[in-house]
Design an enzyme around this catalytic site. Structure first.
Site, PDB file in Angstrom:
ATOM      1  N   SER A   1       0.803  -1.225   0.000  1.00  0.00           N
ATOM      2  CA  SER A   1       0.000   0.000   0.000  1.00  0.00           C
ATOM      3  C   SER A   1       0.830   1.267   0.000  1.00  0.00           C
ATOM      4  O   SER A   1       0.389   2.310  -0.494  1.00  0.00           O
ATOM      5  CB  SER A   1      -0.939   0.006   1.212  1.00  0.00           C
TER       6      SER A   1
ATOM      7  N   HIS B   1      -0.797   5.912   6.954  1.00  0.00           N
ATOM      8  CA  HIS B   1      -0.221   5.860   5.613  1.00  0.00           C
ATOM      9  C   HIS B   1       0.056   7.295   5.150  1.00  0.00           C
ATOM     10  O   HIS B   1      -0.607   8.226   5.605  1.00  0.00           O
ATOM     11  CB  HIS B   1      -1.173   5.182   4.624  1.00  0.00           C
TER      12      HIS B   1
END
Length: 267
Positions: A40, A248
């Site tokens: 990711s 993230h």
């Protein structure tokens, strides 16, 4: 990396009430094929929006491979990145994108092998000591077994793409040591423990890049001063409405951090 589970999400909602490289690449080629591999952090989770055609892989136009490719139109991009990918997933599902025609490869992987989502769950929902134990076990793994597993993957990439330049981009520290996290705050001990795991991942990836030589880009300095919960974050904090994006990089992180470093290094 893997998204947080619905159990974790429910818990969150309830609680809410030295760069190192083996040499330096010289210059980019022209008319070349670029293959992007990884999890990711490579697919752009956290930046959004995501290409509908990529499904659960959540590939964003703001990922560092897409940003770099957009700035280098002489390259043809094959984006095989996928949210949640482990080393085994890259080997089984992504290496088929490589060939003898591939001239450039980027890769970020290993965080899911170190149980990133489980560690985040532990540190967000359990005690300081539990968080420290979880990060400690995974840090040991990252500095030891992960090195061997990554080196074997690099060897497989070389075999599939023998003419390619391979750049491995590491993981930065996620959390600012100061500041308040929205939704759920984290103690100083938990922030130190989680950043310690990020250091272990970076050091393990660096060691693998020496063991099976590839170029390694250490992202920790690049993101220094831009951790989640700080004054100028390049990371998403805890987000109950989009748990996969928690910790993230945000759009600024991919652009000013990853893509900027990649462009300065190659291109």
């Amino acid at each position: 990396m893997r998204k947080l589970t619905s159990v974790v999400l429910a818990a969150l909602i309830a609680l809410a009430g030295t760069e190192v490289a083996v040499g330096t690449p010289a210059q980019a080629a022209t008319g070349a094929e670029y293959v992007a591999l990884g999890d990711s952090y490579a697919s752009g989770v956290g930046a959004g929006p995501y290409d509908a055609s990529s499904g659960d892989c959540k590939r964003s136009p703001s990922s560092y491979p897409r940003l770099w490719a957009a700035a280098h139109p002489n390259y043809t991009l094959k984006d095989a990145t996928c949210s949640g990918a482990t080393i085994a997933d890259v080997r089984n599902d992504q290496l088929s994108a490589l060939s003898s025609d591939t001239s450039f490869v980027t890769l970020t992987v290993g965080g899911n092998d170190a149980q990133f989502a489980s560690v985040v769950e532990a540190c967000l929902t359990k005690s300081d000591s539990y968080c420290e134990t979880a990060t400690g076990w995974m840090s040991y793994y990252a500095r030891n077994q992960l090195v061997t597993e990554l080196a074997a993957l690099y060897k497989d990439i070389k075999a599939r793409a023998p003419k390619a330049l391979i750049l491995v981009l590491g993981y930065p520290q996620v959390l600012s040591p100061t500041g308040t996290c929205p939704v759920i705050d984290l103690s100083s001990a938990k922030r130190t423990a989680m950043n310690g795991l990020a250091d272990a991942l970076a050091e393990g990836t660096k060691a693998a890049s020496v063991k099976e030589p590839v170029y390694f880009l250490d992202m920790r300095k690049e993101f220094s001063g831009h951790g989640a919960c700080g004054a100028d974050p390049w990371f998403n904090g805890v987000n109950p409405s989009a748990p996969a994006e928690t910790f993230h990089p945000n759009a600024a992180g991919y652009q000013k951090g990853y893509a900027a470093k990649l462009s300065r290094t190659w291109g």
